[in-house]
Design a protein around this motif. Sequence first.
Motif, PDB file in Angstrom:
ATOM      1  N   ARG A  20     -16.118   5.878   5.911  1.00 48.33           N
ATOM      2  CA  ARG A  20     -15.064   6.781   6.379  1.00 48.33           C
ATOM      3  C   ARG A  20     -14.084   6.038   7.292  1.00 48.33           C
ATOM      4  NH1 ARG A  20     -14.071  12.340   6.298  1.00 48.33           N
ATOM      5  NH2 ARG A  20     -12.070  12.635   7.293  1.00 48.33           N
ATOM      6  N   LYS A  21     -14.638   5.245   8.195  1.00 50.09           N
ATOM      7  CA  LYS A  21     -13.782   4.478   9.121  1.00 50.09           C
ATOM      8  C   LYS A  21     -12.885   3.517   8.360  1.00 50.09           C
ATOM      9  CE  LYS A  21     -16.596   4.612  13.291  1.00 50.09           C
ATOM     10  NZ  LYS A  21     -17.899   4.103  13.700  1.00 50.09           N
ATOM     11  N   ALA A  22     -13.460   2.820   7.355  1.00 50.44           N
ATOM     12  CA  ALA A  22     -12.680   1.848   6.581  1.00 50.44           C
ATOM     13  C   ALA A  22     -11.581   2.546   5.779  1.00 50.44           C
ATOM     14  CB  ALA A  22     -13.605   1.062   5.649  1.00 50.44           C
ATOM     15  N   ILE A  23     -11.894   3.704   5.196  1.00 50.86           N
ATOM     16  CA  ILE A  23     -10.889   4.448   4.420  1.00 50.86           C
ATOM     17  C   ILE A  23      -9.760   4.925   5.334  1.00 50.86           C
ATOM     18  CG2 ILE A  23     -10.462   6.593   3.139  1.00 50.86           C
ATOM     19  CD1 ILE A  23     -13.264   6.199   1.856  1.00 50.86           C
ATOM     20  N   ASP A  24     -10.126   5.511   6.467  1.00 53.71           N
ATOM     21  CA  ASP A  24      -9.100   6.005   7.403  1.00 53.71           C
ATOM     22  C   ASP A  24      -8.212   4.863   7.888  1.00 53.71           C
ATOM     23  OD1 ASP A  24      -9.959   8.585   7.133  1.00 53.71           O
ATOM     24  OD2 ASP A  24     -11.128   8.626   8.991  1.00 53.71           O
ATOM     25  N   ALA A  25      -8.831   3.707   8.175  1.00 50.73           N
ATOM     26  CA  ALA A  25      -8.062   2.570   8.687  1.00 50.73           C
ATOM     27  C   ALA A  25      -7.128   2.009   7.630  1.00 50.73           C
ATOM     28  CB  ALA A  25      -9.010   1.479   9.182  1.00 50.73           C
ATOM     29  N   GLN A  26      -7.567   1.967   6.386  1.00 54.33           N
ATOM     30  CA  GLN A  26      -6.756   1.310   5.357  1.00 54.33           C
ATOM     31  C   GLN A  26      -5.801   2.230   4.624  1.00 54.33           C
ATOM     32  OE1 GLN A  26      -9.923  -1.741   3.634  1.00 54.33           O
ATOM     33  NE2 GLN A  26      -7.941  -1.704   2.560  1.00 54.33           N
ATOM     34  N   PHE A  27      -6.238   3.472   4.408  1.00 54.31           N
ATOM     35  CA  PHE A  27      -5.428   4.381   3.593  1.00 54.31           C
ATOM     36  C   PHE A  27      -4.799   5.508   4.416  1.00 54.31           C
ATOM     37  CE2 PHE A  27      -8.455   2.368   0.744  1.00 54.31           C
ATOM     38  CZ  PHE A  27      -7.634   1.957  -0.300  1.00 54.31           C
ATOM     39  N   SER A  68      -6.791   3.253 -22.355  1.00 54.74           N
ATOM     40  CA  SER A  68      -8.134   3.541 -21.862  1.00 54.74           C
ATOM     41  C   SER A  68      -8.504   2.595 -20.730  1.00 54.74           C
ATOM     42  CB  SER A  68      -9.155   3.361 -22.992  1.00 54.74           C
ATOM     43  OG  SER A  68      -8.903   4.294 -24.017  1.00 54.74           O
ATOM     44  N   GLY A  69      -9.330   3.074 -19.812  1.00 51.75           N
ATOM     45  CA  GLY A  69      -9.772   2.192 -18.739  1.00 51.75           C
ATOM     46  C   GLY A  69     -10.470   2.943 -17.638  1.00 51.75           C
ATOM     47  N   TRP A  70     -10.554   2.277 -16.504  1.00 50.51           N
ATOM     48  CA  TRP A  70     -11.273   2.803 -15.340  1.00 50.51           C
ATOM     49  C   TRP A  70     -10.459   2.529 -14.089  1.00 50.51           C
ATOM     50  CZ3 TRP A  70     -16.383   4.726 -15.990  1.00 50.51           C
ATOM     51  CH2 TRP A  70     -16.945   4.527 -17.267  1.00 50.51           C
ATOM     52  N   VAL A  71     -10.511   3.463 -13.151  1.00 50.17           N
ATOM     53  CA  VAL A  71      -9.933   3.229 -11.831  1.00 50.17           C
ATOM     54  C   VAL A  71     -11.077   3.195 -10.825  1.00 50.17           C
ATOM     55  CG1 VAL A  71      -8.456   4.178 -10.023  1.00 50.17           C
ATOM     56  CG2 VAL A  71      -7.699   4.216 -12.408  1.00 50.17           C
ATOM     57  N   TRP A  72     -11.075   2.147 -10.013  1.00 52.27           N
ATOM     58  CA  TRP A  72     -12.204   1.877  -9.117  1.00 52.27           C
ATOM     59  C   TRP A  72     -11.773   1.857  -7.664  1.00 52.27           C
ATOM     60  CZ3 TRP A  72     -16.980   0.514 -11.431  1.00 52.27           C
ATOM     61  CH2 TRP A  72     -16.919   0.246 -12.819  1.00 52.27           C
ATOM     62  N   LEU A  73     -12.696   2.259  -6.800  1.00 50.39           N
ATOM     63  CA  LEU A  73     -12.633   1.873  -5.396  1.00 50.39           C
ATOM     64  C   LEU A  73     -13.645   0.742  -5.265  1.00 50.39           C
ATOM     65  CD1 LEU A  73     -11.566   2.361  -2.500  1.00 50.39           C
ATOM     66  CD2 LEU A  73     -13.555   3.839  -2.144  1.00 50.39           C
ATOM     67  N   ALA A  74     -13.176  -0.400  -4.756  1.00 48.53           N
ATOM     68  CA  ALA A  74     -14.037  -1.574  -4.668  1.00 48.53           C
ATOM     69  C   ALA A  74     -13.789  -2.273  -3.333  1.00 48.53           C
ATOM     70  CB  ALA A  74     -13.755  -2.524  -5.825  1.00 48.53           C
ATOM     71  N   GLU A  75     -14.693  -3.166  -3.012  1.00 50.99           N
ATOM     72  CA  GLU A  75     -14.518  -3.984  -1.814  1.00 50.99           C
ATOM     73  C   GLU A  75     -14.195  -5.399  -2.271  1.00 50.99           C
ATOM     74  OE1 GLU A  75     -18.042  -4.558   0.481  1.00 50.99           O
ATOM     75  OE2 GLU A  75     -16.950  -5.064   2.285  1.00 50.99           O
ATOM     76  N   ASP A  76     -13.079  -5.943  -1.788  1.00 50.97           N
ATOM     77  CA  ASP A  76     -12.708  -7.281  -2.259  1.00 50.97           C
ATOM     78  C   ASP A  76     -13.429  -8.363  -1.462  1.00 50.97           C
ATOM     79  OD1 ASP A  76     -11.327  -7.798   0.099  1.00 50.97           O
ATOM     80  OD2 ASP A  76      -9.354  -7.428  -0.771  1.00 50.97           O
ATOM     81  N   LYS A  77     -13.153  -9.607  -1.801  1.00 49.41           N
ATOM     82  CA  LYS A  77     -13.888 -10.724  -1.194  1.00 49.41           C
ATOM     83  C   LYS A  77     -13.707 -10.797   0.316  1.00 49.41           C
ATOM     84  CE  LYS A  77     -13.611 -13.543  -5.329  1.00 49.41           C
ATOM     85  NZ  LYS A  77     -12.699 -14.424  -6.065  1.00 49.41           N
ATOM     86  N   SER A  78     -12.568 -10.315   0.812  1.00 45.35           N
ATOM     87  CA  SER A  78     -12.310 -10.381   2.259  1.00 45.35           C
ATOM     88  C   SER A  78     -12.919  -9.195   2.997  1.00 45.35           C
ATOM     89  CB  SER A  78     -10.797 -10.428   2.501  1.00 45.35           C
ATOM     90  OG  SER A  78     -10.222  -9.174   2.187  1.00 45.35           O
ATOM     91  N   GLY A  79     -13.579  -8.291   2.258  1.00 43.04           N
ATOM     92  CA  GLY A  79     -14.195  -7.129   2.892  1.00 43.04           C
ATOM     93  C   GLY A  79     -13.285  -5.922   2.979  1.00 43.04           C
ATOM     94  N   LYS A  80     -12.080  -6.030   2.393  1.00 35.16           N
ATOM     95  CA  LYS A  80     -11.158  -4.892   2.406  1.00 35.16           C
ATOM     96  C   LYS A  80     -11.391  -3.999   1.202  1.00 35.16           C
ATOM     97  CE  LYS A  80      -7.148  -4.935   4.312  1.00 35.16           C
ATOM     98  NZ  LYS A  80      -5.696  -5.068   4.527  1.00 35.16           N
ATOM     99  N   LEU A  81     -11.116  -2.728   1.379  1.00 34.76           N
ATOM    100  CA  LEU A  81     -11.190  -1.799   0.251  1.00 34.76           C
ATOM    101  C   LEU A  81      -9.981  -1.999  -0.644  1.00 34.76           C
ATOM    102  CD1 LEU A  81     -12.226   1.458   2.143  1.00 34.76           C
ATOM    103  CD2 LEU A  81     -13.708  -0.051   0.796  1.00 34.76           C
ATOM    104  N   ALA A  82     -10.186  -1.816  -1.952  1.00 35.43           N
ATOM    105  CA  ALA A  82      -9.091  -1.981  -2.897  1.00 35.43           C
ATOM    106  C   ALA A  82      -9.217  -0.946  -4.005  1.00 35.43           C
ATOM    107  CB  ALA A  82      -9.130  -3.386  -3.502  1.00 35.43           C
ATOM    108  N   ILE A  83      -8.077  -0.420  -4.435  1.00 30.39           N
ATOM    109  CA  ILE A  83      -8.046   0.413  -5.639  1.00 30.39           C
ATOM    110  C   ILE A  83      -7.741  -0.534  -6.790  1.00 30.39           C
ATOM    111  CG2 ILE A  83      -6.845   2.262  -6.868  1.00 30.39           C
ATOM    112  CD1 ILE A  83      -6.205   3.480  -4.105  1.00 30.39           C
TER     113      ILE A  83
END
Length: 211
Positions: A111-118, A138-153
């Motif tokens: 929750r903290k990471a989402i609030d801080a980033q988005f 066709s495809g997928w949409v993801w919430l993921a954590e990248d190599k630096s530890g940040k959230l990414a869509i």
Amino acid sequence: MKLLFLTLLFMTTDTAVKTFTLAPLPYEYTALAPEISEETLRYHHDKHAAAYVAKLNELIAGTPYEKMSLEAIIEKSDGAIFNNAAQAWNHEFYFATLSPHPQHEPEGALRKAIDAQFGSVEKLKEQMTAAAAALFGSGWVWLAEDKSGKLAIFSGQNADNPLRHGMRPLLCIDVWEHAYYIDYRNARADSVKALWKRIDWKTVGERYDRR
Ligand code: MN
């Protein structure tokens, strides 16, 4: 997670012939209605997802992939083997993300990471819903954590998966037509708006915390 558990079992019995199995749907087929109907779940799990697993088993027989975990196959393969391995993984992850009794809001570190980033959970949902509507084909949409530890869509076409790109998957939205066409016809964005009511943020938060 069941696929990982199966992989570990196979590693301890290295002479065994490996065949992947699709985990049973972790709730009743009627349990996600009205957002996702019984008919959709029967087709989506028992026909579409099961077919990817069956095809994967057929394709890896007699190849070096036979001895690999599903995650290793996703990282190393291409073409039809990659497509079917990733679709097998993606679907089990997707069904496990949904719940008849979801926790509706993320809590804790996620929750903290989402609030801080988005800015807010609502803003994250809006961005992911927009990405799902905008993904061509066709495809997928993801919430993921990248190599630096940040959230990414991450929007991926066809079977693409964040593992392939060095990211950790946290949540996925299936935007293949087979995921929504029975219930929503062409209204993909409406299907995603409804899907948020079935996404279990407890599961997503546990994935985030598993670091
Ligand atoms: Mn699907």
